[in-house]
Design a protein around this motif. Structure first.
Motif, PDB file in Angstrom:
ATOM      1  N   VAL A 130      73.576  70.681  29.099  1.00 28.96           N
ATOM      2  CA  VAL A 130      74.831  70.285  29.740  1.00 28.96           C
ATOM      3  C   VAL A 130      75.015  68.790  29.495  1.00 28.96           C
ATOM      4  CG1 VAL A 130      74.707  72.050  31.536  1.00 28.96           C
ATOM      5  CG2 VAL A 130      73.671  69.821  31.948  1.00 28.96           C
ATOM      6  N   ARG A 131      76.245  68.340  29.589  1.00 24.72           N
ATOM      7  CA  ARG A 131      76.524  66.914  29.431  1.00 24.72           C
ATOM      8  C   ARG A 131      76.933  66.321  30.768  1.00 24.72           C
ATOM      9  NH1 ARG A 131      76.192  65.282  24.311  1.00 24.72           N
ATOM     10  NH2 ARG A 131      76.425  66.823  22.637  1.00 24.72           N
ATOM     11  N   SER A 132      76.431  65.152  31.043  1.00 23.70           N
ATOM     12  CA  SER A 132      76.742  64.461  32.289  1.00 23.70           C
ATOM     13  C   SER A 132      77.993  63.617  32.105  1.00 23.70           C
ATOM     14  CB  SER A 132      75.568  63.566  32.700  1.00 23.70           C
ATOM     15  OG  SER A 132      75.942  62.708  33.757  1.00 23.70           O
ATOM     16  N   VAL A 133      78.858  63.597  33.131  1.00 26.38           N
ATOM     17  CA  VAL A 133      80.057  62.762  33.053  1.00 26.38           C
ATOM     18  C   VAL A 133      79.683  61.285  33.073  1.00 26.38           C
ATOM     19  CG1 VAL A 133      81.549  64.498  34.103  1.00 26.38           C
ATOM     20  CG2 VAL A 133      80.367  62.838  35.572  1.00 26.38           C
ATOM     21  N   GLN A 134      78.470  60.993  33.508  1.00 30.41           N
ATOM     22  CA  GLN A 134      78.030  59.600  33.574  1.00 30.41           C
ATOM     23  C   GLN A 134      77.506  59.098  32.234  1.00 30.41           C
ATOM     24  OE1 GLN A 134      75.189  59.561  36.753  1.00 30.41           O
ATOM     25  NE2 GLN A 134      76.659  60.212  38.300  1.00 30.41           N
ATOM     26  N   GLN A 135      76.921  59.995  31.444  1.00 26.25           N
ATOM     27  CA  GLN A 135      76.430  59.630  30.115  1.00 26.25           C
ATOM     28  C   GLN A 135      76.806  60.753  29.151  1.00 26.25           C
ATOM     29  OE1 GLN A 135      72.612  57.659  29.658  1.00 26.25           O
ATOM     30  NE2 GLN A 135      72.279  57.730  31.874  1.00 26.25           N
ATOM     31  N   LYS A 136      78.025  60.680  28.650  1.00 24.54           N
ATOM     32  CA  LYS A 136      78.604  61.791  27.905  1.00 24.54           C
ATOM     33  C   LYS A 136      77.950  62.035  26.555  1.00 24.54           C
ATOM     34  CE  LYS A 136      83.010  60.634  30.043  1.00 24.54           C
ATOM     35  NZ  LYS A 136      84.353  60.083  29.827  1.00 24.54           N
ATOM     36  N   THR A 137      77.284  61.035  26.001  1.00 21.83           N
ATOM     37  CA  THR A 137      76.706  61.180  24.668  1.00 21.83           C
ATOM     38  C   THR A 137      75.315  61.790  24.690  1.00 21.83           C
ATOM     39  OG1 THR A 137      75.818  58.919  24.733  1.00 21.83           O
ATOM     40  CG2 THR A 137      78.035  59.224  23.793  1.00 21.83           C
ATOM     41  N   LYS A 138      74.741  61.951  25.886  1.00 24.22           N
ATOM     42  CA  LYS A 138      73.391  62.495  25.996  1.00 24.22           C
ATOM     43  C   LYS A 138      73.416  63.874  26.640  1.00 24.22           C
ATOM     44  CE  LYS A 138      70.979  58.048  26.346  1.00 24.22           C
ATOM     45  NZ  LYS A 138      70.041  57.239  27.161  1.00 24.22           N
ATOM     46  N   LYS A 139      72.467  64.708  26.208  1.00 24.83           N
ATOM     47  CA  LYS A 139      72.373  66.065  26.746  1.00 24.83           C
ATOM     48  C   LYS A 139      71.280  66.145  27.809  1.00 24.83           C
ATOM     49  CE  LYS A 139      71.676  68.011  22.752  1.00 24.83           C
ATOM     50  NZ  LYS A 139      71.473  69.039  21.698  1.00 24.83           N
ATOM     51  N   LEU A 140      71.599  66.866  28.863  1.00 23.64           N
ATOM     52  CA  LEU A 140      70.612  67.208  29.880  1.00 23.64           C
ATOM     53  C   LEU A 140      70.169  68.644  29.654  1.00 23.64           C
ATOM     54  CD1 LEU A 140      72.289  65.817  33.121  1.00 23.64           C
ATOM     55  CD2 LEU A 140      70.022  65.170  32.339  1.00 23.64           C
ATOM     56  N   TYR A 141      68.916  68.934  29.967  1.00 25.09           N
ATOM     57  CA  TYR A 141      68.420  70.303  29.893  1.00 25.09           C
ATOM     58  C   TYR A 141      68.253  70.857  31.302  1.00 25.09           C
ATOM     59  CZ  TYR A 141      67.620  69.586  24.949  1.00 25.09           C
ATOM     60  OH  TYR A 141      67.807  69.345  23.606  1.00 25.09           O
ATOM     61  N   MET A 142      68.633  72.125  31.457  1.00 24.68           N
ATOM     62  CA  MET A 142      68.653  72.750  32.782  1.00 24.68           C
ATOM     63  C   MET A 142      68.334  74.231  32.632  1.00 24.68           C
ATOM     64  SD  MET A 142      71.946  72.747  35.343  1.00 24.68           S
ATOM     65  CE  MET A 142      71.975  70.968  35.266  1.00 24.68           C
ATOM     66  N   ALA A 143      67.756  74.822  33.670  1.00 21.26           N
ATOM     67  CA  ALA A 143      67.516  76.267  33.657  1.00 21.26           C
ATOM     68  C   ALA A 143      68.836  77.002  33.424  1.00 21.26           C
ATOM     69  CB  ALA A 143      66.887  76.714  34.972  1.00 21.26           C
ATOM     70  N   TYR A 144      68.787  78.043  32.616  1.00 21.13           N
ATOM     71  CA  TYR A 144      70.003  78.696  32.115  1.00 21.13           C
ATOM     72  C   TYR A 144      70.913  79.207  33.226  1.00 21.13           C
ATOM     73  CZ  TYR A 144      72.968  81.691  29.241  1.00 21.13           C
ATOM     74  OH  TYR A 144      74.038  82.277  28.623  1.00 21.13           O
ATOM     75  N   ASP A 145      70.334  79.733  34.301  1.00 19.59           N
ATOM     76  CA  ASP A 145      71.133  80.394  35.335  1.00 19.59           C
ATOM     77  C   ASP A 145      71.660  79.444  36.408  1.00 19.59           C
ATOM     78  OD1 ASP A 145      70.748  82.893  34.147  1.00 19.59           O
ATOM     79  OD2 ASP A 145      68.837  83.182  35.181  1.00 19.59           O
ATOM     80  N   LEU A 146      71.377  78.162  36.289  1.00 18.11           N
ATOM     81  CA  LEU A 146      71.807  77.200  37.305  1.00 18.11           C
ATOM     82  C   LEU A 146      73.109  76.514  36.923  1.00 18.11           C
ATOM     83  CD1 LEU A 146      68.447  75.422  38.255  1.00 18.11           C
ATOM     84  CD2 LEU A 146      69.547  77.376  39.371  1.00 18.11           C
ATOM     85  N   ALA A 147      73.846  76.075  37.946  1.00 20.68           N
ATOM     86  CA  ALA A 147      75.048  75.273  37.728  1.00 20.68           C
ATOM     87  C   ALA A 147      74.719  73.820  38.053  1.00 20.68           C
ATOM     88  CB  ALA A 147      76.191  75.756  38.629  1.00 20.68           C
ATOM     89  N   PRO A 148      75.200  72.874  37.252  1.00 18.73           N
ATOM     90  CA  PRO A 148      74.862  71.463  37.488  1.00 18.73           C
ATOM     91  C   PRO A 148      75.458  70.929  38.785  1.00 18.73           C
ATOM     92  CG  PRO A 148      76.552  71.654  35.790  1.00 18.73           C
ATOM     93  CD  PRO A 148      76.080  73.049  36.081  1.00 18.73           C
ATOM     94  N   THR A 149      74.815  69.895  39.325  1.00 21.54           N
ATOM     95  CA  THR A 149      75.342  69.241  40.523  1.00 21.54           C
ATOM     96  C   THR A 149      76.667  68.563  40.194  1.00 21.54           C
ATOM     97  OG1 THR A 149      74.244  67.147  40.015  1.00 21.54           O
ATOM     98  CG2 THR A 149      73.011  68.755  41.332  1.00 21.54           C
ATOM     99  N   ARG A 150      77.386  68.188  41.228  1.00 18.87           N
ATOM    100  CA  ARG A 150      78.661  67.499  41.015  1.00 18.87           C
ATOM    101  C   ARG A 150      78.462  66.129  40.386  1.00 18.87           C
ATOM    102  NH1 ARG A 150      83.448  68.919  44.860  1.00 18.87           N
ATOM    103  NH2 ARG A 150      83.225  71.167  44.915  1.00 18.87           N
TER     104      ARG A 150
END
Length: 239
Positions: A130-150
């Motif tokens: 997923v991409r963070s609105v705070q650092q749009k050029t970097k990717k975050l990794y997250m468990a597939y079934d989860l939704a990212p925090t606001r």
């Protein structure tokens, strides 16, 4: 022993189906009594065959066991130790996600090995980026079934990681219209009225609506009648 295993599996399945947080040793002792001493061997077998996992670490004060559904067990099958270690690091990050550099630091893996592990985990739908609105050029990794925090996704005000000025403007217009129709009204009244318009295709919480109301107060489009937990609002008179 087979009966004990079947009862343990059913207990774990029932916990999983009800959305429980896993089964603790204390619960197992209560349920199995003198047969509790038979459980370690069964637990080890279930863990080794990817039908049970241990819940421990951050935020937990007691160890617990959780059932692994068949579809997830199939995705976990034949993962290497390196891939399992990467998965554990990603899952510990929960809905906040974890940066690639932090996975590398936590696992001490070579970049090539780490990249291969992540590729396998993504292909098995165990991990996603997923991409963070705070650092749009970097990717975050997250468990597939989860939704990212606001904090990561930006909430309803962001579309494709960009602030959606058009959507926010539309919500402001709807809120003013709702307040005008309701007269003197509470935040809860406004929230329910906005939901009733179905103007948003994404869920809007009462705190989301409060953010819009505060912006309209700052713009002098709404007035707060009195400050309290039951504050009421009305449309501001034009200057």
């Amino acid at each position: 022993m087979a009966d004990v295993k079947a009862r343990l599996e059913q207990m774990l399945k029932d916990d999983h189906a009800s959305g429980g947080g896993g089964v603790t040793n204390e619960q197992l002792k209560d349920a199995f009594g003198d047969e509790f001493d038979d459980l370690p061997a069964i637990i080890n077998e279930l863990i080794n065959t990817d039908r049970m996992e241990l819940l421990q670490g951050e935020g937990r004060t007691t160890l617990a066991y959780q059932w692994i559904p068949e579809d997830r067990a199939a995705r976990l099958g034949e993962l290497t130790n390196e891939q399992r270690l990467v998965l554990q690091v990603v899952e510990r990050a929960d809905t906040s996600g974890v940066w690639l550099r932090d996975i590398k630091s936590a696992t001490s893996m070579q970049q090539q090995t780490l990249n291969k592990a992540l590729k396998v985990l993504e292909s098995r739908k165990l991990v996603k980026t997923v991409r963070s609105v705070q650092q749009k050029t970097k990717k975050l990794y997250m468990a597939y079934d989860l939704a990212p925090t606001r904090e990561v996704s930006g909430g309803p005000w962001y579309t494709d990681h960009e602030f959606d000025h058009e959507f926010v403007s539309a919500i402001k217009t709807v809120v003013v219209s709702c307040v005008k129709a309701l007269g003197n009204c509470t935040l809860e009244d406004i929230h329910q009225a906005v939901l009733g318009t179905k103007v948003s295709t994404v869920p809007l919480s009462i705190s989301d609506v409060q953010t819009v109301v505060e912006a309209l107060l700052a713009d002098s489009q709404l007035e707060r009648l009195h400050a309290s937990d039951d504050a009421r609002f009305k449309v501001a008179k034009p200057c």
